[in-house]
Scaffold this active site. Structure first.
Site, PDB file in Angstrom:
ATOM      1  N   LEU A 103     -10.063 -12.910   7.373  1.00 40.40           N
ATOM      2  CA  LEU A 103      -9.431 -11.733   7.967  1.00 40.40           C
ATOM      3  C   LEU A 103     -10.111 -11.314   9.273  1.00 40.40           C
ATOM      4  CD1 LEU A 103      -7.058  -9.870   7.354  1.00 40.40           C
ATOM      5  CD2 LEU A 103      -8.591  -8.421   6.037  1.00 40.40           C
ATOM      6  N   GLY A 104     -11.361 -11.731   9.436  1.00 45.39           N
ATOM      7  CA  GLY A 104     -12.068 -11.454  10.684  1.00 45.39           C
ATOM      8  C   GLY A 104     -12.612 -10.040  10.783  1.00 45.39           C
ATOM      9  N   TYR A 105     -13.317  -9.773  11.891  1.00 41.67           N
ATOM     10  CA  TYR A 105     -13.926  -8.461  12.130  1.00 41.67           C
ATOM     11  C   TYR A 105     -14.665  -7.996  10.871  1.00 41.67           C
ATOM     12  CZ  TYR A 105     -10.739  -8.468  16.122  1.00 41.67           C
ATOM     13  OH  TYR A 105     -10.061  -8.797  17.265  1.00 41.67           O
ATOM     14  N   CYS A 148      16.712   3.585  18.541  1.00 45.55           N
ATOM     15  CA  CYS A 148      15.629   4.549  18.346  1.00 45.55           C
ATOM     16  C   CYS A 148      16.170   5.887  17.865  1.00 45.55           C
ATOM     17  CB  CYS A 148      14.856   4.736  19.650  1.00 45.55           C
ATOM     18  SG  CYS A 148      13.516   5.933  19.511  1.00 45.55           S
ATOM     19  N   TYR A 174      -8.626   8.130  13.369  1.00 48.05           N
ATOM     20  CA  TYR A 174      -7.339   7.616  12.903  1.00 48.05           C
ATOM     21  C   TYR A 174      -7.352   7.396  11.394  1.00 48.05           C
ATOM     22  CZ  TYR A 174      -3.867   4.423  11.307  1.00 48.05           C
ATOM     23  OH  TYR A 174      -2.891   3.857  10.542  1.00 48.05           O
ATOM     24  N   GLN A 194      -6.666  -3.779  14.096  1.00 45.56           N
ATOM     25  CA  GLN A 194      -6.668  -4.977  14.949  1.00 45.56           C
ATOM     26  C   GLN A 194      -6.059  -6.201  14.257  1.00 45.56           C
ATOM     27  OE1 GLN A 194     -11.046  -4.397  15.756  1.00 45.56           O
ATOM     28  NE2 GLN A 194     -10.417  -4.766  17.859  1.00 45.56           N
ATOM     29  N   TRP A 214       0.825  -1.213   0.000  1.00 42.09           N
ATOM     30  CA  TRP A 214       0.000   0.000   0.000  1.00 42.09           C
ATOM     31  C   TRP A 214       0.861   1.266   0.000  1.00 42.09           C
ATOM     32  CZ3 TRP A 214      -0.670  -4.062   3.422  1.00 42.09           C
ATOM     33  CH2 TRP A 214       0.003  -3.975   4.647  1.00 42.09           C
ATOM     34  N   ARG A 215       2.184   1.096   0.036  1.00 44.21           N
ATOM     35  CA  ARG A 215       3.070   2.257  -0.046  1.00 44.21           C
ATOM     36  C   ARG A 215       3.605   2.478  -1.461  1.00 44.21           C
ATOM     37  NH1 ARG A 215       6.428   1.181   5.612  1.00 44.21           N
ATOM     38  NH2 ARG A 215       4.829   2.059   6.998  1.00 44.21           N
ATOM     39  N   CYS A 268      15.501   0.459  22.362  1.00 37.03           N
ATOM     40  CA  CYS A 268      15.824   1.866  22.603  1.00 37.03           C
ATOM     41  C   CYS A 268      17.170   2.284  22.013  1.00 37.03           C
ATOM     42  CB  CYS A 268      15.802   2.156  24.100  1.00 37.03           C
ATOM     43  SG  CYS A 268      14.165   1.941  24.861  1.00 37.03           S
ATOM     44  N   ASP A 293      -2.749   6.003  16.157  1.00 38.03           N
ATOM     45  CA  ASP A 293      -3.169   4.628  16.417  1.00 38.03           C
ATOM     46  C   ASP A 293      -2.469   4.108  17.674  1.00 38.03           C
ATOM     47  OD1 ASP A 293      -0.555   4.173  15.615  1.00 38.03           O
ATOM     48  OD2 ASP A 293      -1.064   2.623  14.144  1.00 38.03           O
ATOM     49  N   GLU A 323      -5.783   0.581   5.436  1.00 39.56           N
ATOM     50  CA  GLU A 323      -5.977   1.063   6.808  1.00 39.56           C
ATOM     51  C   GLU A 323      -7.131   0.333   7.490  1.00 39.56           C
ATOM     52  OE1 GLU A 323      -4.016   2.770   8.497  1.00 39.56           O
ATOM     53  OE2 GLU A 323      -2.695   3.533   6.928  1.00 39.56           O
TER      54      GLU A 323
END
Length: 366
Positions: A95-97, A217, A135, A57, A39-40, A214, A153, A52
């Protein structure tokens, strides 16, 4: 930046110096380390929208093959808007939901009807579409249209909680609102989409829920949690309640290489999905009584009950403890309206939620 003032509910925004460090370091890091995701590949707002919704989830690695198949089946917003509901759910299967798919389908129909197929580029319009929350609004507008709109998010909330030692419970809507205020100051005028994606990428790849990396980062120098050795304490989130256990029976009724399936109610869990006939809140200690009540409700008669197996499935709020029961149906009775005979070798043509797919894998190969 200091922690939020809980007394007056105000947000103390980061200093200009911190903003400059975060913007520069994060964008440089993103340019060198961003994942190559389908998607990029471009800034097509429809494709970004689909990604998105799928990513809600759901893990990136899980989404990629579903995304590619879905876009192959519905390459344009017009093709998705024109599709039958059953075809959309089938393309989403596994994929659910599933409410995400239904909301997306409804929303793209509105975009085609009201906006000529162009995904709106204004907050007031896009945020009114079904299933498009703050979001998703921010993600589409910033990534596709280069609008300076926050996209906060779970990853971003985790990053902000640590970066600015924010103590607020990230499960609260008020905390999200405060973090959107912070994001509004942090997002640069140029490359707002890249910056929002960089924040999400940082949360996914470096500032992870457990054992954050960290040392790698890019904004470690201004991270208050790192400076205070508190990265493992944050973010704060109220512990979720355990899912409620419910005994459930799936009824497997086969005759002459056909099996009975049912369409679940239009409201509630797994709404309007195909399933096996299902008895919820079943009493394991008295299956016969449960089946008699079920048969009375459906105005049918089942005989020759045989337990074929068990399985468990956990939804976000319910834990189904399932018993698979085979039964014979007396053919002299009429079927309930929501039931249908289907050939065993045609089961793959219908969209079943994951819990029923698991059951069917035990009962028959589909």
């Amino acid at each position: 930046m200091e922690p939020m003032n809980k007394a007056n509910n105000q947000v103390l925004l980061p200093s200009d110096q911190v903003v400059e460090v975060v913007q520069q370091n994060l964008l440089e890091w993103y340019g060198e380390n961003k994942r190559d995701l389908p998607w990029r590949e471009n800034k097509n707002p429809y494709r970004i929208w689909v990604s998105e919704i799928m990513l809600q989830q759901t893990r990136v690695d899980t989404v990629i093959p579903y995304y590619e198949r879905f876009l192959s089946r519905f390459p344009t917003i017009e093709s998705l808007a024109a599709a039958a509901d059953e075809d959309v759910i089938k393309a989403w299967e596994g994929l659910g939901y599933y409410s995400r798919a239904r909301n997306l389908h409804s929303a793209v129909k509105e975009v085609v009807a009201e906006y000529g197929g162009k995904v709106p580029d204004k907050v007031a319009q896009i945020s009114k579409l079904k299933g498009v929350g703050p979001y998703t609004t921010g993600a589409i507008l910033s990534i596709a249209y280069d609008k300076k709109v926050p996209a906060v998010d779970g990853n971003v909330m985790r990053v902000f909680s640590r970066l600015f030692t924010i103590e607020d419970d990230i499960s609260q809507q008020s905390t999200r609102k405060k973090m959107e205020r912070i994001a509004e100051k942090l997002i640069p005028e140029s490359s707002p989409g890249d910056f929002n994606q960089a924040l999400m990428e940082l949360g996914a790849m470096v500032c992870t829920p457990q054992s954050p990396k960290c040392l790698f980062c890019p904004v470690q120098s201004v991270c208050k949690a790192y400076q205070q050795g508190r990265e493992s304490e944050l973010p704060r989130k109220k512990k979720a309640t355990s899912p409620k256990s419910v005994d459930v029976i799936f009824v497997w009724i086969v005759s002459e290489n056909k099996v009975l399936i049912e369409k679940r109610p239009e409201q509630g869990l797994l709404a309007h999905m195909w399933s096996l006939p299902t008895i919820e809140q079943a009493k394991k200690e008295n299956y016969l009584e449960v089946f008699n009540e079920f048969c009375d409700t459906k105005n049918i008669q089942l005989t020759n009950l045989i337990i074929r197996g068990n399985l468990d499935h956990i939804f976000s709020h319910i834990h189904w403890k399932i018993t698979l029961v085979q039964a014979d149906l007396k053919k002299s009775v009429s079927l309930p309206d929501e039931w249908e005979w289907i050939a065993l070798n045609q089961l793959h043509t219908r969209a079943f939620p994951n819990v029923y797919r698991k059951a069917l894998q035990q009962l028959v190969s589909i």
